[in-house]
Motif scaffolding. Structure first.
Motif, PDB file in Angstrom:
ATOM      1  N   LEU A  14       0.935  -1.339  -0.051  1.00 28.82           N
ATOM      2  CA  LEU A  14       0.015  -0.050  -0.071  1.00 28.82           C
ATOM      3  C   LEU A  14       0.760   1.378   0.063  1.00 28.82           C
ATOM      4  O   LEU A  14       0.517   2.237  -0.721  1.00 28.82           O
ATOM      5  N   GLY A  15       1.984   1.411   0.902  1.00 30.16           N
ATOM      6  CA  GLY A  15       2.851   2.458   0.889  1.00 30.16           C
ATOM      7  C   GLY A  15       3.443   2.684  -0.374  1.00 30.16           C
ATOM      8  O   GLY A  15       3.768   3.889  -0.719  1.00 30.16           O
ATOM      9  N   ARG A  16       3.912   1.438  -1.247  1.00 29.62           N
ATOM     10  CA  ARG A  16       4.572   1.796  -2.170  1.00 29.62           C
ATOM     11  C   ARG A  16       3.771   2.326  -3.243  1.00 29.62           C
ATOM     12  O   ARG A  16       3.747   2.850  -4.164  1.00 29.62           O
ATOM     13  N   TYR A  17       2.419   1.789  -3.356  1.00 35.89           N
ATOM     14  CA  TYR A  17       1.430   2.079  -4.358  1.00 35.89           C
ATOM     15  C   TYR A  17       1.050   3.506  -4.253  1.00 35.89           C
ATOM     16  O   TYR A  17       0.789   3.919  -5.310  1.00 35.89           O
ATOM     17  N   ILE A  18       0.827   3.954  -3.333  1.00 39.72           N
ATOM     18  CA  ILE A  18       0.230   5.303  -3.111  1.00 39.72           C
ATOM     19  C   ILE A  18       1.240   6.302  -3.228  1.00 39.72           C
ATOM     20  O   ILE A  18       1.050   7.454  -3.334  1.00 39.72           O
ATOM     21  N   THR A  19       2.490   5.965  -3.092  1.00 40.38           N
ATOM     22  CA  THR A  19       3.817   6.796  -3.675  1.00 40.38           C
ATOM     23  C   THR A  19       4.047   6.615  -4.973  1.00 40.38           C
ATOM     24  O   THR A  19       5.300   7.112  -5.354  1.00 40.38           O
ATOM     25  N   GLY A  20       3.489   5.829  -5.636  1.00 42.48           N
ATOM     26  CA  GLY A  20       3.847   5.615  -7.249  1.00 42.48           C
ATOM     27  C   GLY A  20       4.999   5.154  -7.492  1.00 42.48           C
ATOM     28  O   GLY A  20       5.658   5.064  -8.547  1.00 42.48           O
ATOM     29  N   PHE A  21       5.218   4.069  -6.729  1.00 40.88           N
ATOM     30  CA  PHE A  21       6.506   3.111  -6.858  1.00 40.88           C
ATOM     31  C   PHE A  21       7.802   3.928  -6.982  1.00 40.88           C
ATOM     32  O   PHE A  21       8.717   3.323  -7.600  1.00 40.88           O
ATOM     33  N   THR A  39      11.148   4.171   0.804  1.00 38.67           N
ATOM     34  CA  THR A  39      10.963   2.757   1.353  1.00 38.67           C
ATOM     35  C   THR A  39      10.691   2.884   2.911  1.00 38.67           C
ATOM     36  O   THR A  39      10.060   2.171   3.367  1.00 38.67           O
ATOM     37  N   LEU A  40      11.407   4.038   3.697  1.00 41.10           N
ATOM     38  CA  LEU A  40      11.008   4.158   4.960  1.00 41.10           C
ATOM     39  C   LEU A  40       9.618   4.166   5.207  1.00 41.10           C
ATOM     40  O   LEU A  40       8.953   3.952   6.067  1.00 41.10           O
ATOM     41  N   PHE A  41       8.919   5.076   4.238  1.00 46.14           N
ATOM     42  CA  PHE A  41       7.575   5.414   4.557  1.00 46.14           C
ATOM     43  C   PHE A  41       6.729   3.919   4.212  1.00 46.14           C
ATOM     44  O   PHE A  41       5.632   3.969   5.019  1.00 46.14           O
ATOM     45  N   ALA A  42       7.023   3.245   3.226  1.00 46.02           N
ATOM     46  CA  ALA A  42       6.282   1.884   3.042  1.00 46.02           C
ATOM     47  C   ALA A  42       6.567   1.049   4.460  1.00 46.02           C
ATOM     48  O   ALA A  42       5.622   0.354   4.716  1.00 46.02           O
ATOM     49  N   LEU A  43       7.688   0.975   4.847  1.00 43.78           N
ATOM     50  CA  LEU A  43       7.773   0.303   6.041  1.00 43.78           C
ATOM     51  C   LEU A  43       7.039   0.843   7.241  1.00 43.78           C
ATOM     52  O   LEU A  43       6.400  -0.171   7.988  1.00 43.78           O
ATOM     53  N   LEU A  44       6.713   1.954   7.196  1.00 41.22           N
ATOM     54  CA  LEU A  44       5.949   2.322   8.439  1.00 41.22           C
ATOM     55  C   LEU A  44       4.612   2.111   8.058  1.00 41.22           C
ATOM     56  O   LEU A  44       3.894   1.860   8.832  1.00 41.22           O
ATOM     57  N   LEU A  93      -1.932   6.239  13.556  1.00 38.27           N
ATOM     58  CA  LEU A  93      -0.574   6.512  13.172  1.00 38.27           C
ATOM     59  C   LEU A  93      -0.661   6.443  11.433  1.00 38.27           C
ATOM     60  O   LEU A  93      -0.398   6.967  10.755  1.00 38.27           O
ATOM     61  N   ALA A  94      -1.420   5.077  11.330  1.00 37.34           N
ATOM     62  CA  ALA A  94      -1.563   4.804   9.696  1.00 37.34           C
ATOM     63  C   ALA A  94      -2.314   5.784   8.966  1.00 37.34           C
ATOM     64  O   ALA A  94      -2.119   6.233   8.056  1.00 37.34           O
ATOM     65  N   VAL A  95      -3.497   6.047   9.485  1.00 38.68           N
ATOM     66  CA  VAL A  95      -4.399   6.986   8.725  1.00 38.68           C
ATOM     67  C   VAL A  95      -3.627   8.266   8.844  1.00 38.68           C
ATOM     68  O   VAL A  95      -3.677   9.055   7.551  1.00 38.68           O
ATOM     69  N   ALA A  96      -2.910   8.746   9.565  1.00 37.51           N
ATOM     70  CA  ALA A  96      -2.445  10.133   9.579  1.00 37.51           C
ATOM     71  C   ALA A  96      -1.365  10.005   8.417  1.00 37.51           C
ATOM     72  O   ALA A  96      -1.092  10.949   7.629  1.00 37.51           O
ATOM     73  N   LEU A  97      -0.330   9.091   8.459  1.00 45.12           N
ATOM     74  CA  LEU A  97       0.812   9.039   7.557  1.00 45.12           C
ATOM     75  C   LEU A  97       0.088   8.835   6.239  1.00 45.12           C
ATOM     76  O   LEU A  97       0.642   9.665   5.270  1.00 45.12           O
ATOM     77  N   VAL A  98      -0.712   7.991   5.842  1.00 45.46           N
ATOM     78  CA  VAL A  98      -1.168   8.105   4.422  1.00 45.46           C
ATOM     79  C   VAL A  98      -2.003   9.181   4.255  1.00 45.46           C
ATOM     80  O   VAL A  98      -1.584   9.620   2.934  1.00 45.46           O
ATOM     81  N   SER A  99      -2.900   9.907   4.848  1.00 47.56           N
ATOM     82  CA  SER A  99      -3.458  11.022   4.739  1.00 47.56           C
ATOM     83  C   SER A  99      -2.473  12.184   4.303  1.00 47.56           C
ATOM     84  O   SER A  99      -2.690  12.928   3.288  1.00 47.56           O
TER      85      SER A  99
END
Lengths: 103, 330
Positions: free
Chosen positions: B133-140, B147-152, B194-200
């Motif tokens: 999900l982290g990789r997908y929403i940051t456009g790979f 990478t750090l964001f995807a891990l979070l 944390l998840a919702v805040a990060l993604v938003s």
């Protein structure tokens, strides 16, 4: 496999008990269906190369962009996982078969 | 009248993905909570997901299946970019599936081993999904920050599944285990925040088009209903678990319903951000769609299969409603 099946049917006709050496032979056939499926699959996969869809799409044209290292890592992980699970399967199978004989 | 078929299939794919995340989410969450319980509680926990977990995974197959047949080009890009995390997820799902069947037959340390693998498989699959999900929403995009964001996101999705799993246990169990689940749910809630805040925060920073969509007055005011409703659902879980903890009268399904609401709201926000893209800022659903004749052909199949899926899901949950009993699933 067919021969073994008919042979087994013949040996157990009218409630007769099959001899012990024969039961062991049949136990060896536990993996025959599995082996046959794998062999058949291997033949079709190799036989149709270099086509993925014969006459329409070449395997080389359809391959994804994953690097050799990625493919190597995932292949290793799959092989290790499946080997471990196969061994576990054998242990469970043996364990359950032993339990059945005691009951 | 001509139906906008790519739109129909995008909606169906979204529905399948949401169903998957909510349904398999709670049973993955229960799997991750296994080490926190004693042996007797573990039997109850497994019994509470026993009749459902298999069927829950079919929604993933449906979602990815629709991606493949309806949006083949996007399928190639998305699964190509996510090759490794998909492999890890599959190994995780394999391990927990096997462990689920074998742990019941095993005794002594063998059962402990399968319990550990059940936990590990649940964790690996959940983490890999969050990472994707982290990789997908940051456009790979590649780079340390991404990478750090995807891990979070991976870690926080695990927390989200723990919230779903523990609120599911509140609904399906009672006594000591339910009291434990109440405490777990509050931990899960912190991770979900944390998840919702990060993604938003991340999606508008990464993508101009997402930013433009959300900060477009006066539409923004109406859109703020989504985060507000999410906050309300989070507060609702906190308050409801508090009431249950103190033994006040409170229906035991409320925390789970609120947790599902959080996931549905987050999903709606994400869908609004991404639409009409299937690969963010690169490919719309119409550009990625298969040929119209192929979509028409598949629609027939979908119209037949979908009602059955919904019906047997509803039926299974009806048959196995109520509190879980140990030994129900042997």
């Amino acid at each position: 496999m067919l021969v073994a099946a008919w042979w087994g049917a013949w040996a157990t006709r009218r409630g007769m008990l099959a001899p012990r050496w024969m039961l062991w032979t049949l136990a060896g056939f536990t993996f025959s269906g599995w082996l046959a499926t794998l062999c058949g699959w291997l033949v079709t996969e190799i036989g149709r190369q270099p086509w993925l869809v014969t006459g329409i799409l070449r395997t080389a044209d359809a391959a994804g962009g994953a690097s050799g290292a990625q493919l190597g890592a995932s292949l290793t992980a799959y092989v290790v996982t499946y080997t471990a699970m196969f061994l576990a399967y054998l242990v469970v199978l043996t364990h359950l078969a032993g339990k059945g004989a005691q009951a | 009248m001509s139906l906008d078929l790519p739109l129909v299939f995008a909606a169906l794919m979204g529905l399948a993905m949401l169903m998957y995340v909510v349904l398999d989410g709670y049973d993955l969450g229960v799997g991750m909570l296994m080490p926190a319980a004693d042996a007797r509680e573990q039997e109850l926990m497994v019994a509470s997901i026993g009749p459902f977990w298999d069927a829950n995974e079919t929604w993933l197959v449906l979602g990815v299946g629709i991606l493949l047949v309806a949006f083949p080009v996007a399928h190639g890009i998305v699964l190509g970019a996510l090759y490794l995390p998909v492999a890890w997820m599959l190994i995780g799902l394999m391990l927990r599936g096997v462990a689920f069947e074998f742990r019941i037959k095993a005794e002594g340390w063998h059962r402990e081993l399968w319990n550990a693998l059940f936990w590990f498989g649940s964790f690996l699959a959940s983490f890999a999904q969050g990472f994707m999900l982290g990789r997908y929403i940051t456009g790979f995009h590649s780079g340390f920050g991404y990478t750090l964001f995807a891990l979070l996101v991976g870690a926080s999705l695990c927390g989200g599944y723990v919230l779903l799993g523990s609120t599911w246990l509140i609904l399906k169990t009672q006594g000591v285990l339910q009291a434990k689940a109440l405490a777990w749910a509050r931990w899960g809630l912190a991770w979900v925040a944390l998840a919702v805040a990060l993604v938003s925060l991340a999606t508008p920073i990464v993508s101009q088009s997402v930013q433009a969509k959300w900060f477009d007055f006066p539409r923004t005011i109406l859109l703020m209903l989504l985060p507000l409703a999410t906050l309300a659902a989070g507060w609702w879980i906190w308050a409801s678990t508090g009431r249950l903890k103190r033994g006040e009268s409170e229906p035991d399904w409320v925390p789970f319903a609120a947790a599902v609401a959080i996931f549905a709201l987050a999903f709606a926000g994400l869908a609004y951000s991404l639409f009409p893209f299937v690969v963010i800022d690169r490919m719309t659903i119409w550009e990625a769609a298969a040929h119209r004749s192929a979509l028409e052909f598949m629609l027939v199949g979908v119209v037949i299969v979908f009602p059955f899926l919904i019906a047997y899901t509803a039926f299974a949950y009806r048959v196995f409603r109520g509190k879980a009993r140990a030994g129900l699933y042997e």
